[in-house]
Motif scaffolding. Structure first.
Motif, mmCIF file in Angstrom:
data_model
loop_
_atom_site.group_PDB
_atom_site.id
_atom_site.type_symbol
_atom_site.label_atom_id
_atom_site.label_comp_id
_atom_site.label_asym_id
_atom_site.label_seq_id
_atom_site.Cartn_x
_atom_site.Cartn_y
_atom_site.Cartn_z
ATOM 1 N N GLN B 239 0.830 -1.208 0.000
ATOM 2 C CA GLN B 239 0.000 0.000 0.000
ATOM 3 C C GLN B 239 0.860 1.252 0.000
ATOM 4 O O GLN B 239 0.595 2.210 -0.729
ATOM 5 N N GLN B 242 2.226 2.360 -3.264
ATOM 6 C CA GLN B 242 1.186 3.032 -4.055
ATOM 7 C C GLN B 242 0.953 4.462 -3.573
ATOM 8 O O GLN B 242 0.412 5.288 -4.294
ATOM 9 N N MET B 243 1.336 4.721 -2.335
ATOM 10 C CA MET B 243 1.089 6.034 -1.735
ATOM 11 C C MET B 243 2.326 6.931 -1.792
ATOM 12 O O MET B 243 2.384 7.946 -1.109
ATOM 13 N N GLY B 244 3.311 6.533 -2.587
ATOM 14 C CA GLY B 244 4.452 7.421 -2.822
ATOM 15 C C GLY B 244 5.697 7.103 -2.021
ATOM 16 O O GLY B 244 6.745 7.680 -2.269
ATOM 17 N N LYS B 252 6.694 7.750 5.149
ATOM 18 C CA LYS B 252 5.594 8.391 5.865
ATOM 19 C C LYS B 252 4.303 7.574 5.768
ATOM 20 O O LYS B 252 3.601 7.393 6.766
ATOM 21 N N ALA B 253 3.981 7.108 4.560
ATOM 22 C CA ALA B 253 2.747 6.331 4.385
ATOM 23 C C ALA B 253 2.844 5.031 5.172
ATOM 24 O O ALA B 253 1.929 4.672 5.918
ATOM 25 N N SER B 256 2.594 5.564 8.832
ATOM 26 C CA SER B 256 1.214 5.907 9.210
ATOM 27 C C SER B 256 0.334 4.664 9.219
ATOM 28 O O SER B 256 -0.495 4.488 10.118
ATOM 29 N N LEU B 257 0.490 3.816 8.208
ATOM 30 C CA LEU B 257 -0.322 2.597 8.134
ATOM 31 C C LEU B 257 0.038 1.642 9.286
ATOM 32 O O LEU B 257 -0.842 1.040 9.910
ATOM 33 N N PHE B 259 1.301 2.554 12.158
ATOM 34 C CA PHE B 259 0.787 3.223 13.357
ATOM 35 C C PHE B 259 -0.691 2.887 13.569
ATOM 36 O O PHE B 259 -1.134 2.568 14.668
ATOM 37 N N LYS B 260 -1.444 2.940 12.463
ATOM 38 C CA LYS B 260 -2.887 2.670 12.522
ATOM 39 C C LYS B 260 -3.155 1.219 12.939
ATOM 40 O O LYS B 260 -4.105 0.940 13.665
ATOM 41 N N THR B 263 -1.444 0.895 17.098
ATOM 42 C CA THR B 263 -1.795 1.759 18.237
ATOM 43 C C THR B 263 -2.862 1.174 19.162
ATOM 44 O O THR B 263 -2.685 1.189 20.388
ATOM 45 N N PRO B 264 -3.986 0.681 18.614
ATOM 46 C CA PRO B 264 -5.028 0.180 19.530
ATOM 47 C C PRO B 264 -4.497 -0.910 20.462
ATOM 48 O O PRO B 264 -4.903 -0.977 21.625
ATOM 49 N N ILE B 280 3.713 5.497 21.898
ATOM 50 C CA ILE B 280 2.901 5.877 20.735
ATOM 51 C C ILE B 280 3.483 7.122 20.076
ATOM 52 O O ILE B 280 3.646 7.193 18.856
ATOM 53 N N ARG B 284 4.746 7.939 16.289
ATOM 54 C CA ARG B 284 3.983 9.005 15.634
ATOM 55 C C ARG B 284 4.878 10.122 15.108
ATOM 56 O O ARG B 284 4.640 10.680 14.043
ATOM 57 N N ASP B 287 8.669 9.660 11.111
ATOM 58 C CA ASP B 287 8.166 9.128 9.841
ATOM 59 C C ASP B 287 9.037 8.012 9.285
ATOM 60 O O ASP B 287 8.628 7.295 8.386
#
Lengths: 334, 334
Positions: B239, B242-244, B252-253, B256-257, B259-260, B263-264, B280, B284, B287
């Motif tokens: 992914q 595809q996000m650069g 960074k992408a 972030s993915l 991290f998502k 985190t929970p 966390i 966060r 990057d």
């Protein structure tokens, strides 16, 4: 909506076989299908509107008038220099201008109950059930048709919403402030995919989710946004566009970046941890969450450009399922 | 490292003025600079290696041998079908094969203390201070030169690390399992930008961060990864590309993915909330966190393709600051 899901499954099945595809109109779809190795026959077609030649020439002449060019530059400058920031999430009746307990906002231009398409009627029924104004679909239809409910376009209340765009008084709305100009825009919370109000569904699972958003989710997010001192939506959008989102039908990057900004504050919001975790998981598992932030962000930028005398810049385009409408800057503030 | 930061500032300053730029060698940099409106003079240059013509022809002939083609296809299949999953994070001495309390791993081919470049020596000094094996730089240099420390390439221990690539026994390493083949790869935690061990810095802030990663951060992440049942790194990488992201200097992408995803579970890890929040925030605000996951993910994929008889596929390329080395599949497992 179940139809939506089954259509997607059916589409996936279809792509397993070699298809014969006719593409009518805009050629972009043909190009994408070709890239996927599909054979496409292009049919030349455009909407049956040749336009009023005299009016078109008049518009052309008007658009090149120095005063109009200057006015449009001013309007575009206002849009480009907008600085939309998420500053909170509150029930619509508390924050949306002109919202009353009998008001229901909807997408697109003004429309009456009897002229609404089925999807919008379904969403209105859902909203009335959610608000406790009706006990079942029949009562909701009766109330909607009675004249006691004021239907009004989101766009006349600094608001915006995807698809049916229904906003009823108790629904929490994201509050986005354009920090450059001070105006605010409002948008409901994205419910995710599947059965959702914005596609006209009003089953118990839809209503339960709306109530959960109101009672559990919104307070946590509101507190987190306050602790964060607001969330800069332009910054996130600028990055997300570079990461492949167009921030309407693809919001994965933007949602991930927003998630990264807000989660630590949600954890520290002081609400019970199980509630916080459900709220976090709600954003985490819905890649479209950011849609309902990008829409009011744009709304706050474009609203600021309303009312620039002589400007022909279109500041809103919206449909209600039956009619399509636009707003033009020079025609006034509302 | 301060030099790094000041160089970046200087670069930013330079780009304010019109520059005269000479680009030596690879023309890609010229193209990028041109896009930024800079004038570039291209100087034709290539490394002074014409190669051994006879050897090159031999290699060419060898590469087209049916057995070699088949072996290479097999090796590439192994790489492509890899399924790298983050399964935990533990101190290196517990999990890295062949790690002893006197071992320090480094980037690139084997090298002795006296031949290391300054950056790598700096990182070794930092590692010895962090491990409590020396009280100051002088003692660390003495110990490093004494022969009592075993220096060994990461790549000979299923491990990998950015820049100096120093891994000492107490450092927590991400454990990545290739679920297709069962082998594992290991990598330290990315420290962020600024003064960091991987660039040879060993000031107290660097050592404090390393200790914090070991004592506070790693336990939270390890528990979270366990609760998540592992994190699929191929999915995130696919992914992110595809996000650069290219998942080396732009992460960074992917971060972030990741991290998502995690985190929970970090919130639910059971560790004190202030500790969890610091952990966390560490991911966060960095990057580049995912770099130290993409590297072992690739390592686990490429290691699986080692030892395919007759294959000429290069399974590792690495430099230690002085020498550059490669590993070739057909030449064996290590």
């Amino acid at each position: 909506m179940t139809e939506e899901v089954s259509l997607m499954n059916r589409t996936n099945e279809l792509f397993q076989e070699q298809l014969t595809i006719l593409n009518v109109g805009a050629p972009n779809f043909r190009e994408d299908l070709k890239l996927q190795g599909q054979q496409v026959t292009q049919i030349k077609w455009q909407p049956p509107m040749d336009g009023d030649q005299e009016l078109l020439e008049l518009l052309d002449r008007y658009s090149f008038d120095d005063g109009v060019v200057e006015a449009n530059r001013k309007a575009v400058d206002i849009v480009m220099s907008a600085s939309p920031v998420l500053i909170g999430i509150e029930p619509a009746y508390k924050v949306v201008p002109g919202m009353t307990e009998d008001t229901i906002l909807h997408s697109g231009p003004p429309i009456t109950w009897d002229h609404m398409c089925g999807t919008m009627q379904g969403a209105v029924i859902g909203a009335l059930l959610y608000e406790g104004r009706a006990a079942d679909e029949g009562e909701a239809r009766q109330l909607a048709a009675s004249g006691r409910i004021t239907f009004s376009p989101c766009h006349e209340h600094s608001a915006v919403g995807p698809m049916a765009g229904i906003i009823s008084p108790s629904m929490p709305v994201h509050i986005v402030e354009n920090r450059t100009t001070g105006n605010r825009a409002y948008c409901s919370v994205n419910e995710g995919l599947g059965k959702v109000l914005r596609f006209g569904a009003f089953s118990s699972s839809v209503l339960e989710r709306l109530r959960w958003i109101e009672k559990e989710f919104a307070p946590v997010l509101n507190k987190a946004v306050e602790m964060a001192g607001g969330v800069d939506l332009k910054l996130i959008t600028a990055q997300a566009v570079q990461m492949g989102d167009e921030c309407h039908n693809r919001n994965k990057a933007a949602t991930s970046l927003f998630f990264k900004e807000i989660t630590p504050f949600m954890v520290q919001s002081g609400y019970p941890m199980p509630q916080v975790l459900r709220a976090i998981d709600f954003i985490r598992s819905n890649d479209h969450y950011f849609l309902n932030l990008s829409m009011p962000a744009c709304k706050s930028a474009l609203d600021a450009a309303c009312g620039v005398e002589r400007s022909t810049v279109v500041t809103a385009m919206a449909r209600n399922g039956v009619e399509f409408g636009i707003k033009v800057s020079g025609l006034g503030r509302l």
